[in-house]
Design an enzyme around this catalytic site. Structure first.
Site, PDB file in Angstrom:
ATOM      1  N   ARG A   1       0.406  -0.758   0.208  1.00  0.00           N
ATOM      2  CA  ARG A   1       0.433   0.369  -0.425  1.00  0.00           C
ATOM      3  C   ARG A   1       0.680   0.807  -0.102  1.00  0.00           C
ATOM      4  NH1 ARG A   1      -1.565  -3.525   3.124  1.00  0.00           N
ATOM      5  NH2 ARG A   1      -4.163  -4.433   3.833  1.00  0.00           N
TER       6      ARG A   1
ATOM      7  N   LYS B   1      -2.100  -2.744   7.673  1.00  0.00           N
ATOM      8  CA  LYS B   1      -3.364  -2.660   8.040  1.00  0.00           C
ATOM      9  C   LYS B   1      -3.979  -3.669   9.483  1.00  0.00           C
ATOM     10  CE  LYS B   1      -8.319  -2.944   5.699  1.00  0.00           C
ATOM     11  NZ  LYS B   1      -8.724  -2.492   4.075  1.00  0.00           N
TER      12      LYS B   1
ATOM     13  N   HIS C   1      -2.968   2.319  -5.695  1.00  0.00           N
ATOM     14  CA  HIS C   1      -3.945   0.962  -5.063  1.00  0.00           C
ATOM     15  C   HIS C   1      -3.647  -0.191  -6.516  1.00  0.00           C
ATOM     16  CE1 HIS C   1      -4.889  -1.205  -1.708  1.00  0.00           C
ATOM     17  NE2 HIS C   1      -5.515  -1.981  -1.947  1.00  0.00           N
TER      18      HIS C   1
ATOM     19  N   ARG D   1      -0.533  -2.039  -6.265  1.00  0.00           N
ATOM     20  CA  ARG D   1      -0.867  -3.876  -5.376  1.00  0.00           C
ATOM     21  C   ARG D   1      -2.087  -4.789  -6.133  1.00  0.00           C
ATOM     22  NH1 ARG D   1      -1.280  -5.629   0.416  1.00  0.00           N
ATOM     23  NH2 ARG D   1      -2.784  -5.610   0.600  1.00  0.00           N
TER      24      ARG D   1
ATOM     25  N   TYR E   1      -9.489 -11.900  -6.655  1.00  0.00           N
ATOM     26  CA  TYR E   1      -8.152 -11.506  -8.503  1.00  0.00           C
ATOM     27  C   TYR E   1      -8.486 -12.670  -9.094  1.00  0.00           C
ATOM     28  CZ  TYR E   1      -6.222  -8.186  -5.679  1.00  0.00           C
ATOM     29  OH  TYR E   1      -5.711  -6.929  -4.465  1.00  0.00           O
TER      30      TYR E   1
END
Length: 317
Positions: free
Chosen positions: A132, A157, A262, A265, A297
């Site tokens: 990130r 996170k 982002h 990522r 994904y």
């Protein structure tokens, strides 16, 4: 407002991040102003529902924004004021599943080739390590292992630490970047200034700012005041530097997709899965708690319909 300052002190006592603190205080202030500056103790479930309904129906804020506002008000009443709100008759809007934007390998290469300086290096790490933007900018020199080619992500996170890949292709400029960061630290130390540190750590180790391990890999170009201790220090680069550089680079590359920091990522995860790596390995590198989060994904890469042929292609022509 003295009241909100007390709430801020309460959040800092409980170890909330500065970003969460800022977001929560913003929505608490909005809530109070919406009801003409009435004190929260004079309000309850009806006023909370009215405010959240206003955000959803009139302001059309996103579902995630509704959640942040609700969490902020829940903290205000249940944690700070110790008032039980019960089961409010309010339900958040349902968020539809959205597939992340992913660049092809060629598109990633095109964008990176249009970048220069710090933005070039940072985007390389975003894509090469699956970081990130906040995680990348917070990297300190102690988090880099050039021998094992790994990066340790601290306080990611959900306040988790993890290790991820360090691209070997970044090694040449990394050594130079480390030397530059150490030179800046030496100059700062000469005037008794150093990198910004967690307040508790700086109190326990007053000379920690002189140790190379605490220096940021991407130090800011200017000094600033620490937001909590007000001590003069050097923070890391701001996220806006990368965003401002990314927009013209994407346009110059001729890519008709909405590309953010982002996006790299997302592309990192998708390209690893396409290369045949195990999904649990990718989950660990990304730091996801739930495998279902990583599985999104597989939809991006089309794995869920692999081998399916469109009926149009079966038409006899």
């Amino acid at each position: 407002m003295h009241f909100l300052q007390d709430v801020r002190d309460s959040m800092r006592l409980r170890g909330y991040s500065l970003r969460t603190e800022k977001a929560y205080l913003h929505w608490m202030r909005r809530f109070i102003l919406f009801h003409n500056k009435r004190h929260p103790t004079e309000m309850g479930e009806a006023e909370i529902i009215a405010f959240l309904t206003h955000l959803a129906v009139e302001r059309h804020v996103a579902v995630n924004t509704q959640k942040v506002a609700l969490n902020a008000i829940a903290y205000l009443y249940q944690t700070y004021l110790q008032m039980n709100l019960g089961d409010m008759s309010f339900s958040l809007a349902t968020k539809q599943r959205q597939l992340p934007t992913v660049l092809t390998r060629n598109e990633v290469n095109q964008v990176i080739s249009k970048l220069t300086g710090d933005a070039y290096k940072i985007v390389q790490l975003l894509y090469g390590s699956g970081l990130r933007i906040s995680e990348c900018l917070r990297i300190r020199l102690q988090d880099i292992d050039l021998e094992r080619l790994s990066i340790t992500v601290r306080d990611g996170k959900a306040n988790k630490d993890r290790q991820t890949l360090l691209p070997k292709s970044c090694e040449p400029w990394l050594t130079e970047q480390i030397d530059q960061a150490l030179d800046i630290q030496t100059q700062d130390n000469a005037i008794a200034v150093g990198p910004s540190l967690p307040p508790a750590l700086s109190r326990k180790y007053p000379n920690a700012f002189r140790q190379p391990c605490w220096m940021f890999l991407f130090p800011s170009h200017v000094l600033c005041r620490h937001p909590i201790t007000n001590v003069l220090c050097r923070h890391h680069l701001h996220e806006s530097l990368v965003r401002k550089a990314l927009k013209p680079a994407v346009a110059e590359a001729g890519i008709a997709k909405r590309v953010t920091c982002h996006t790299f990522r997302h592309s990192f995860a998708t390209h690893l899965l396409q290369a045949g790596y195990d999904i649990r390995t990718v989950q660990e590198l990304l730091g996801h708690n739930d495998l279902a989060t990583t599985q999104i994904y597989t939809h991006v890469m089309g794995e869920h319909y692999a081998g399916t042929v469109s009926p149009l292609d079966r038409l006899v022509r």
